[in-house]
Design an enzyme around this catalytic site. Structure first.
Site, PDB file in Angstrom:
ATOM      1  N   ARG A 197       0.816  -1.227   0.000  1.00  0.00           N
ATOM      2  CA  ARG A 197       0.000   0.000   0.000  1.00  0.00           C
ATOM      3  C   ARG A 197       0.842   1.265   0.000  1.00  0.00           C
ATOM      4  O   ARG A 197       0.397   2.327   0.426  1.00  0.00           O
ATOM      5  CB  ARG A 197      -0.987   0.028   1.180  1.00  0.00           C
ATOM      6  CG  ARG A 197      -1.971  -1.107   1.142  1.00  0.00           C
ATOM      7  CD  ARG A 197      -3.271  -0.750   1.839  1.00  0.00           C
ATOM      8  NE  ARG A 197      -4.230  -1.813   1.654  1.00  0.00           N
ATOM      9  CZ  ARG A 197      -4.329  -2.883   2.425  1.00  0.00           C
ATOM     10  NH1 ARG A 197      -3.523  -3.017   3.463  1.00  0.00           N
ATOM     11  NH2 ARG A 197      -5.227  -3.801   2.173  1.00  0.00           N
TER      12      ARG A 197
ATOM     13  N   HIS B 211       0.049  16.444 -25.945  1.00  0.00           N
ATOM     14  CA  HIS B 211      -0.102  15.029 -25.590  1.00  0.00           C
ATOM     15  C   HIS B 211      -1.389  14.411 -26.125  1.00  0.00           C
ATOM     16  O   HIS B 211      -1.462  13.196 -26.286  1.00  0.00           O
ATOM     17  CB  HIS B 211      -0.019  14.843 -24.072  1.00  0.00           C
ATOM     18  CG  HIS B 211       1.385  14.961 -23.543  1.00  0.00           C
ATOM     19  ND1 HIS B 211       2.123  16.120 -23.651  1.00  0.00           N
ATOM     20  CD2 HIS B 211       2.193  14.060 -22.927  1.00  0.00           C
ATOM     21  CE1 HIS B 211       3.322  15.920 -23.102  1.00  0.00           C
ATOM     22  NE2 HIS B 211       3.389  14.682 -22.659  1.00  0.00           N
TER      23      HIS B 211
END
Ligand code: NAD
Ligand code: GLY
Length: 377
Positions: free
Chosen positions: A130, A257
């Site tokens: 995590r 992009h």
């Protein structure tokens, strides 16, 4: 200027994100001083270096020596070089290798390499146990000026570029401009496109600096490289500090992009077109679209294309052939981009060099016309 463990002549740019804020150290030879620099920021004296085969051969020995000298234990995980490593199967393999070491929660992942390693290792750090601490040691110009800064990590899915990922800020970034000396010229140029991007977004002075110094930088001038990295990082840090999770302004960093990812997808994310090359073409298309919509002076679009061409970057999409590179094929890729909201494609357009802004609901006919090579109407 820093006069401490980073050494004389090194610079530091701060990314202001409160408790998640960090320094970007920029200088020559930082890899050989990495251990001393990192000892203060690492939660414990142990890291796992993730790198690719090419960078491992060139720069891992110096990094390993410097970590050892500083008493930092390290393991190294080496992945194949290239975009193919930013995918689910290589990610699974990397996670297995991290867990098999094993790692514990305070062990930092140190990404040594270009944007591929940074994105892959960064994402592995974000999800292993995590969340493991992360350090970025970028070794391409693209990674030093863009991908290693700001916390975006992730991999590419067969559905599109960077569709699986997480925000995971590093503890520190060490941009060693000396490491760029081993970078192939094509990779250097590709990274330079992201330098130019920062100027086009909101730093017209930086764009003018690039016009003057881009040739020197490409030719190998280390001072010009360090200055480009410093100014790019300052520009990016300001935007990320304002909008870490891309709820608004950060989307400006996607200039070039929307078109670029479509071009990369059409090229198969491989050697045919490097990411930075796709961004170079994408920026020109974005400015030509802005011109076509009556928003940008044609001279600014031409100024951008001229500068990119002068340093050897492509400014045009490959000509359509056998159904590839057609406006339809490219628009289909764009609609799968993660910047699509409510089915509408977000474009970064510009009112001129240094005046980028976000726009939606651009008529498809205008996008098609620009992709087909038609500029201003
Ligand atoms: P890359 O990581 O594939 O590196 C390019 C090539 O250069 C590789 O073969 C690598 O092994 C080699 N290399 C790296 N450093 C070297 C050195 N110092 N000397 C010799 N060879 C070296 O590619 P890249 O252009 O650095 O990064 C492209 C990736 O970055 C893309 O996947 C793109 O999506 C991603 N990206 C991410 C962000 C972000 O914010 N996370 C921003 C921009 C781009
Ligand atoms: N490279 C785009 C961003 O970091 O937001």
């Amino acid at each position: 200027m820093e006069g401490d463990a980073a050494g004389a002549g090194a610079e530091r740019v701060r990314v202001e994100l409160g408790a998640r804020g960090y320094d970007i150290h920029i200088g020559s030879g930082l890899i050989t001083r990495a251990g001393a620099l990192l000892r203060r920021v690492l939660p414990m004296g142990r890291v796992v270096v993730v790198t690719d085969e090419t960078v491992a051969a060139l720069h891992l020995p110096a990094l390993a020596l410097s970590l050892a000298e500083a008493g930092i234990r390290y393991d190294a995980v080496v992945v194949p070089a290239g975009e193919e490593s930013k995918a689910l199967a290589p990610l699974g393999d990397l996670l297995d290798r991290l867990l098999a070491l094993p790692v514990e929660r305070k062990v930092a992942v140190l990404a040594l390499g270009g944007g591929v390693v940074g994105d892959l290792a960064g994402f592995a750090a974000a999800i292993t146990l995590r969340g493991l601490p992360l350090v970025q040691v970028p070794t391409t110009l693209l990674a030093q000026v863009d991908s290693a800064v700001g916390g975006k990590t992730g991999i590419t899915s067969r559905h599109g570029k960077n569709l699986i990922g997480a925000f995971h800020q590093p503890l520190a970034v060490l941009a060693d401009v000396a490491s760029l000396a081993t970078l192939p010229p094509r990779e250097l140029r590709a990274g330079y496109a992201e330098v130019v991007k920062m100027g086009v977004i909101d730093r017209p002075d930086f764009f003018a600096w690039a016009e003057e110094n881009g040739g020197r930088l490409i030719a190998g001038d280390e001072a010009a490289r360090a200055e480009a990295v410093r100014r790019s990082c300052l520009a990016k840090a300001a935007i990320v500090g304002e909008d870490e999770r891309e709820e608004g302004r950060r989307a400006l960093l996607n200039l070039g992009h929307t078109f670029g990812h479509a071009l990369e997808a059409e090229a198969g994310f491989g050697e045919e077109l490097r990411h930075g090359e796709a961004v170079a073409i994408g920026m020109v298309l974005a400015l030509r679209l802005s011109v076509r919509l009556g928003l940008c002076p044609p001279a600014d679009a031409e100024r951008l294309a001229r500068h990119l061409a002068a340093v050897g970057l492509p400014t045009r999409s490959p000509a359509p052939s056998a159904g590839r590179w057609t406006p339809n094929a490219l628009i289909a890729h764009m609609t799968r981009d993660k910047k699509v909201a409510d089915g509408r494609i977000t474009f970064v357009l510009a009112r001129g060099i240094g005046r980028a802004f976000l726009a939606r609901d651009i008529p498809r006919a205008d996008v098609e016309a620009v992709l087909a090579g038609g500029g201003a109407s």
